[in-house]
Design a protein around this motif. Structure first.
Motif, PDB file in Angstrom:
ATOM      1  N   ALA A  89       0.727  -1.312  -0.111  1.00  0.00           N
ATOM      2  CA  ALA A  89      -0.024   0.051  -0.051  1.00  0.00           C
ATOM      3  C   ALA A  89       0.855   1.296   0.086  1.00  0.00           C
ATOM      4  O   ALA A  89       0.496   2.427  -0.542  1.00  0.00           O
ATOM      5  CB  ALA A  89      -0.754  -0.066   1.298  1.00  0.00           C
ATOM      6  N   ARG A  90       1.881   1.201   0.573  1.00  0.00           N
ATOM      7  CA  ARG A  90       3.081   2.428   0.493  1.00  0.00           C
ATOM      8  C   ARG A  90       4.065   2.483  -0.679  1.00  0.00           C
ATOM      9  O   ARG A  90       4.479   3.368  -0.821  1.00  0.00           O
ATOM     10  CB  ARG A  90       3.740   2.249   1.663  1.00  0.00           C
ATOM     11  N   PHE A 106      -3.831 -13.595  -0.174  1.00  0.00           N
ATOM     12  CA  PHE A 106      -2.976 -12.872   0.994  1.00  0.00           C
ATOM     13  C   PHE A 106      -3.619 -11.441   0.705  1.00  0.00           C
ATOM     14  O   PHE A 106      -3.067 -10.681   1.360  1.00  0.00           O
ATOM     15  CB  PHE A 106      -1.656 -13.054   0.854  1.00  0.00           C
ATOM     16  N   GLY A 107      -4.323 -11.239  -0.356  1.00  0.00           N
ATOM     17  CA  GLY A 107      -4.817  -9.619  -0.584  1.00  0.00           C
ATOM     18  C   GLY A 107      -3.613  -9.095  -1.277  1.00  0.00           C
ATOM     19  O   GLY A 107      -3.292  -7.719  -0.930  1.00  0.00           O
ATOM     20  N   LEU A 108      -2.808  -9.628  -2.050  1.00  0.00           N
ATOM     21  CA  LEU A 108      -1.565  -9.284  -2.764  1.00  0.00           C
ATOM     22  C   LEU A 108      -1.856  -9.167  -4.164  1.00  0.00           C
ATOM     23  O   LEU A 108      -0.817  -9.044  -4.766  1.00  0.00           O
ATOM     24  CB  LEU A 108      -0.405  -9.629  -2.168  1.00  0.00           C
ATOM     25  N   HIS A 114      -4.540  -2.321  -5.999  1.00  0.00           N
ATOM     26  CA  HIS A 114      -4.757  -1.078  -6.425  1.00  0.00           C
ATOM     27  C   HIS A 114      -6.093  -0.644  -5.889  1.00  0.00           C
ATOM     28  O   HIS A 114      -6.142   0.639  -5.867  1.00  0.00           O
ATOM     29  CB  HIS A 114      -5.182  -1.483  -8.078  1.00  0.00           C
ATOM     30  N   ARG A 115      -6.765  -1.387  -5.219  1.00  0.00           N
ATOM     31  CA  ARG A 115      -7.815  -0.953  -4.184  1.00  0.00           C
ATOM     32  C   ARG A 115      -7.349  -0.042  -2.917  1.00  0.00           C
ATOM     33  O   ARG A 115      -7.838   1.007  -2.708  1.00  0.00           O
ATOM     34  CB  ARG A 115      -8.893  -1.869  -3.659  1.00  0.00           C
ATOM     35  N   ALA A 116      -6.393  -0.437  -2.628  1.00  0.00           N
ATOM     36  CA  ALA A 116      -5.567   0.092  -1.454  1.00  0.00           C
ATOM     37  C   ALA A 116      -4.523   1.236  -1.803  1.00  0.00           C
ATOM     38  O   ALA A 116      -4.262   2.071  -1.090  1.00  0.00           O
ATOM     39  CB  ALA A 116      -4.768  -0.796  -0.604  1.00  0.00           C
ATOM     40  N   GLU A 192      -2.586   7.540 -12.212  1.00  0.00           N
ATOM     41  CA  GLU A 192      -3.205   6.393 -11.898  1.00  0.00           C
ATOM     42  C   GLU A 192      -2.046   5.186 -12.055  1.00  0.00           C
ATOM     43  O   GLU A 192      -1.060   5.317 -13.047  1.00  0.00           O
ATOM     44  CB  GLU A 192      -4.164   5.946 -13.165  1.00  0.00           C
ATOM     45  N   GLY A 193      -1.978   4.241 -11.314  1.00  0.00           N
ATOM     46  CA  GLY A 193      -1.250   3.120 -11.324  1.00  0.00           C
ATOM     47  C   GLY A 193      -1.807   2.069 -12.456  1.00  0.00           C
ATOM     48  O   GLY A 193      -2.903   2.487 -12.930  1.00  0.00           O
ATOM     49  N   GLN A 194      -1.150   1.208 -12.857  1.00  0.00           N
ATOM     50  CA  GLN A 194      -1.671   0.128 -13.509  1.00  0.00           C
ATOM     51  C   GLN A 194      -0.980  -1.547 -13.435  1.00  0.00           C
ATOM     52  O   GLN A 194       0.170  -1.088 -12.661  1.00  0.00           O
ATOM     53  CB  GLN A 194      -1.459   0.472 -15.114  1.00  0.00           C
ATOM     54  N   HIS A 195      -1.400  -2.361 -13.984  1.00  0.00           N
ATOM     55  CA  HIS A 195      -0.885  -3.618 -13.822  1.00  0.00           C
ATOM     56  C   HIS A 195       0.030  -3.823 -15.325  1.00  0.00           C
ATOM     57  O   HIS A 195      -0.321  -3.779 -16.256  1.00  0.00           O
ATOM     58  CB  HIS A 195      -1.938  -4.682 -13.885  1.00  0.00           C
ATOM     59  N   VAL A 196       1.267  -3.918 -15.146  1.00  0.00           N
ATOM     60  CA  VAL A 196       2.332  -4.235 -15.929  1.00  0.00           C
ATOM     61  C   VAL A 196       2.549  -5.812 -16.107  1.00  0.00           C
ATOM     62  O   VAL A 196       3.121  -6.330 -15.231  1.00  0.00           O
ATOM     63  CB  VAL A 196       3.458  -3.496 -15.894  1.00  0.00           C
TER      64      VAL A 196
END
Length: 380
Positions: A89-90, A106-108, A114-116, A192-196
């Protein structure tokens, strides 16, 4: 010394073995803070990839993990998993190479992170993608085999051969770094972040260059040719009086200069060799002629003659001689990472406005665990 361009970027590195750790190491070379999350007790698999041994683990581990902090977290432990989620998250960048979907419990996974942390650049490295190939194990040697690289490597009459280093892992690592840079740049504009996503097979296919293009243009699969080039001659190794040299002659002008350097200028006008196409078509005769001229010339003498003529040529060496050559050319190939650790090959790119950060030694397992646990437990 000015800070690296990634100063202030935090990388949560959940990757293991070579591709992911190499990518995060290069990010660290450019100033990012990289926190390596490892399994308690054993850590990254490569810590045990020895001999040879060096520093706190294996020489293999050392090659891809300088300038990082290490924390050992058991993701099956709820408290440790919570710390890992806090780290993600950080983070500006989350890097992982787990089996697709396995981090969700594991919520990872990318959606949870990205929700966090909507600004996170989440980079996944897989063997064969996250779709139909998600269940396939991704190992460099396997991808070299099924991805076609072995089919064009080795002697023409021998069995397919792998390259002498985990090249596909390293190609994927470089693609991951490029992808992360592009995503960080996108974030600058959009917030915005994203998934690479990077997969080993695609990285290999994108690196087959003229060999893949040749197949796509003709429908004919390229084959292994040893040290020869399928489209250029002489672009190969040649035997001289006392050893082997590499010659990379890419034009008719260069070939004429080569014949002069070898005291055999008449061959430049021989119809069998007068053009590159003719030389490729008559390669066996060409090699016989050139090696006949080289039979009485020592390798170093031949190389000196060719270099004096402006031709690309050199003695076939080994890793020690390659490092020595780079040192003799002022390329400063090695960096010191601290007492008790062997030197390492430096980050390869030079910049005029800054230099890569001074490297630190690869960390012992959980070397920074106590400090990092306290930091993660504290409010951000």
């Amino acid at each position: 010394m000015s800070p690296g361009p990634l100063d202030g970027i935090l990388v949560a590195d959940f990757s293991r073995v070579l591709a992911g750790p190499s990518a995060s190491m290069w990010l660290a070379d450019l100033g990012a803070r990289v926190i390596k999350v490892e399994r308690p007790g054993t850590g990254d698999d490569t810590r045990a990839f020895g001999p040879p041994w060096a520093g706190s683990s294996s020489a293999y581990f050392e090659s891809a993990n300088r300038s990082k902090e290490s924390i050992a977290l058991d993701l099956a432990n709820p408290d440790d998993a919570s710390l890992a989620r806090t780290l993600a998250a950080r983070a500006d960048v989350v890097l992982e190479n787990f089996r697709t979907g396995s981090l969700a419990r594991f919520g990872l996974d990318p959606d949870a992170v990205h929700r966090a942390n909507p600004r996170a650049v989440y980079c996944s490295i897989t063997g064969f993608g996250s779709g139909a190939g998600a269940h396939l194990p991704g190992y460099d040697f396997l991808v070299q085999a099924v991805g076609g690289l072995m089919s064009i490597t080795g002697d023409p009459d021998g069995e397919p051969r792998k390259v002498g280093v985990a090249l596909v892992d390293l190609l994927a690592a470089k693609d991951a770094v490029i992808g992360i840079f592009a995503a960080l740049r996108h974030r600058e504009h959009t917030g915005e972040g994203q998934h690479v996503e990077v997969d080993l097979l695609s990285s290999l296919l994108a690196s087959l260059a003229n060999q893949a293009s040749s197949y796509l243009a003709t429908g004919v699969a390229p084959r292994a040719m040893g040290n020869q080039h399928p489209s250029i001659a002489p672009y190969e190794t040649l035997r001289a009086a006392d050893g082997i040299l590499a010659v990379a002659v890419g034009s008719d002008r260069q070939f004429r200069a080569l014949t002069v350097a070898l005291d055999a200028p008449a061959f430049a006008d021989d119809p069998r060799f007068a053009s590159n196409g003719a030389r490729v078509g008559n390669r066996a005769e060409l090699i016989a002629v050139l090696e006949g001229a080289l039979a009485s010339i020592p390798v170093d003498d031949a190389v000196n003659r060719m270099l004096a003529a402006g031709l690309p040529a050199g003695r076939v060496g080994d890793i020690p001689s390659a490092i020595a050559l780079a040192e003799s050319l002022g390329l400063d190939p090695l960096v010191d990472v601290g007492e008790g650790h062997p030197a390492q090959v430096r980050y390869p790119v030079r910049y005029s406005a800054f230099t890569p950060v001074t490297p630190t030694a690869p960390p012992a397992l959980d070397a920074d665990g106590a400090a990092l646990r306290a930091w993660l437990a504290a409010p951000d």
